[in-house]
Design a protein around this motif. Structure first.
Motif, mmCIF file in Angstrom:
data_model
loop_
_atom_site.group_PDB
_atom_site.id
_atom_site.type_symbol
_atom_site.label_atom_id
_atom_site.label_comp_id
_atom_site.label_asym_id
_atom_site.label_seq_id
_atom_site.Cartn_x
_atom_site.Cartn_y
_atom_site.Cartn_z
ATOM 1 N N LEU A 240 11.219 -4.852 12.938
ATOM 2 C CA LEU A 240 10.862 -6.430 12.615
ATOM 3 C C LEU A 240 9.819 -6.982 13.056
ATOM 4 N N ASP A 241 9.403 -6.482 14.475
ATOM 5 C CA ASP A 241 7.967 -6.795 15.728
ATOM 6 C C ASP A 241 7.356 -6.071 15.338
ATOM 7 N N ALA A 242 7.645 -4.605 14.793
ATOM 8 C CA ALA A 242 6.350 -3.679 14.018
ATOM 9 C C ALA A 242 5.896 -4.608 13.329
ATOM 10 N N TRP A 243 6.796 -4.968 11.954
ATOM 11 C CA TRP A 243 5.761 -5.175 10.525
ATOM 12 C C TRP A 243 5.767 -6.760 11.246
ATOM 13 N N VAL A 244 5.873 -7.785 11.409
ATOM 14 C CA VAL A 244 5.771 -8.455 12.026
ATOM 15 C C VAL A 244 3.643 -8.584 13.003
ATOM 16 N N SER A 245 4.000 -7.691 13.727
ATOM 17 C CA SER A 245 2.578 -7.319 13.996
ATOM 18 C C SER A 245 1.910 -6.366 13.372
ATOM 19 N N THR A 246 1.745 -6.128 12.794
ATOM 20 C CA THR A 246 1.179 -5.499 11.987
ATOM 21 C C THR A 246 -0.166 -6.886 11.213
ATOM 22 N N TYR A 247 0.174 -7.678 11.056
ATOM 23 C CA TYR A 247 -0.119 -8.611 10.235
ATOM 24 C C TYR A 247 -1.048 -9.292 11.288
ATOM 25 N N THR A 248 -0.571 -9.646 12.303
ATOM 26 C CA THR A 248 -0.833 -9.925 13.465
ATOM 27 C C THR A 248 -1.592 -9.822 14.078
ATOM 28 N N ALA A 249 -1.893 -8.674 14.324
ATOM 29 C CA ALA A 249 -3.033 -7.798 14.966
ATOM 30 C C ALA A 249 -4.335 -7.841 14.241
ATOM 31 N N ILE A 250 -4.060 -7.661 12.716
ATOM 32 C CA ILE A 250 -5.289 -8.090 11.834
ATOM 33 C C ILE A 250 -5.874 -9.549 12.163
ATOM 34 N N ALA A 251 -4.811 -10.765 12.037
ATOM 35 C CA ALA A 251 -5.512 -12.149 12.233
ATOM 36 C C ALA A 251 -5.736 -12.592 13.706
ATOM 37 N N ALA A 252 -5.824 -11.506 14.949
ATOM 38 C CA ALA A 252 -6.476 -11.170 15.677
ATOM 39 C C ALA A 252 -7.248 -10.342 15.998
ATOM 40 N N GLY A 253 -8.190 -9.413 14.640
ATOM 41 C CA GLY A 253 -9.764 -9.199 14.458
ATOM 42 C C GLY A 253 -9.049 -7.944 15.192
#
Length: 283
Positions: A240-253
């Motif tokens: 779950l952390d990996a799935w969600v952090s894919t998107y938060t990594a995009i958000a963080a640039g």
């Protein structure tokens, strides 16, 4: 006939299989190190060998006499880093000279995307062994962009307005093949492999809408919404952390940078998400 001195791992998968086929088309002898030899592609000049990353002795036997090894990262799992370390240590024991490792864009100990941290620690372990190395740090696969949209045509995730430079698996395979054909020219190199542009998920949705002829939109979730919407899959917390952090990594640039490595290595422009999707069979 002597054993091939080039070994390719992951040949039963999408990326490793692409690379193995390209090498076969160029008449390059290779060993295919796979867990299930019966599933390995039947290619001229390719010899399947059974070994899994976590089986030290089998890997040592499978890599005996090898000079250059393409190490496709293992399937995502809670113990992937341990598997990588076992494989690398076995490569050293087997006398491998050069390891070409498929890593991830922005690999760092504090990367937002949790699995990029594993890639960083794998890279550091390889460096510490003294092996010659080349790292290919792939951005998110452009081939997976259609899968971001649910059955309702909505891409959901906490990516905000961030962007990613999605890269084609064919481009990665072409770049890797070029390196494996002349590995000594790439010793110590770290290549960021990206597409020709960075796209927000709203822009990616627009590409899917245009190319696939269906309405696709992007809904930016909060982090809390992202975990809640994925809870029903019953996945372990690390996943779950990996799935969600894919998107938060995009958000963080952290995935928003276009590199010229693909054109430099392949001699042609990198492939856009639109062209990747156009080349896919109809959904």
């Amino acid at each position: 006939m002597p054993e091939p001195t080039l070994v390719v791992t992951g040949a039963t998968g999408r990326l490793g299989g692409r690379i193995a086929r390209r090498l076969a088309e160029r008449d390059v002898p290779q060993r295919l190190l796979v867990r299930s030899p019966e599933r390995a592609p039947r290619l001229p000049g390719a010899t399947p060998v059974r070994a899994s990353y976590d089986d030290h002795e089998a890997v040592v036997r499978g890599l005996a006499g090898a000079e250059t090894v393409l190490m496709v990262s293992a399937s995502e799992s809670a113990d992937r880093l341990a598997q990588h370390r076992t494989f690398v240590d076995a490569a050293v024991e087997a006398g491998v000279r050069h390891l070409v490792y498929i890593s991830f864009f922005g690999a760092a100990p504090d990367a937002m995307f949790t699995l990029a941290r594993d890639h960083f620690h794998t890279e550091e372990h390889i460096r510490a062994t003294g092996l010659a190395y080349t790292f290919l740090r792939d951005n998110i696969y452009a081939d997976f962009v259609p899968d971001l949209a649910g059955a309702d045509g909505v891409i959901r995730g906490p990516a905000g307005h961030g962007r990613a430079a999605f890269v084609s698996q064919d481009d990665i395979a072409d770049a890797a093949t070029a390196i494996l054909n002349r590995p000594d020219e790439h010793t110590g190199a770290v290549y960021d492999l990206t597409g020709p542009e960075s796209l927000s998920l709203a822009e990616a949705a627009a590409v899917l809408s245009e190319v696939q002829g269906r309405r696709v939109t992007y809904h930016p979730e909060t982090i809390e919404e992202a975990y809640a919407s994925r809870a029903s899959y019953g996945a372990p917390q690390w996943e779950l952390d990996a799935w969600v952090s894919t998107y938060t990594a995009i958000a963080a640039g952290q995935l928003d940078r276009v590199s010229d490595a693909v054109p430099r290595l392949t001699g042609r422009p990198a492939t856009s998400v639109a062209d990747v999707v156009r080349g896919m069979p109809p959904r």
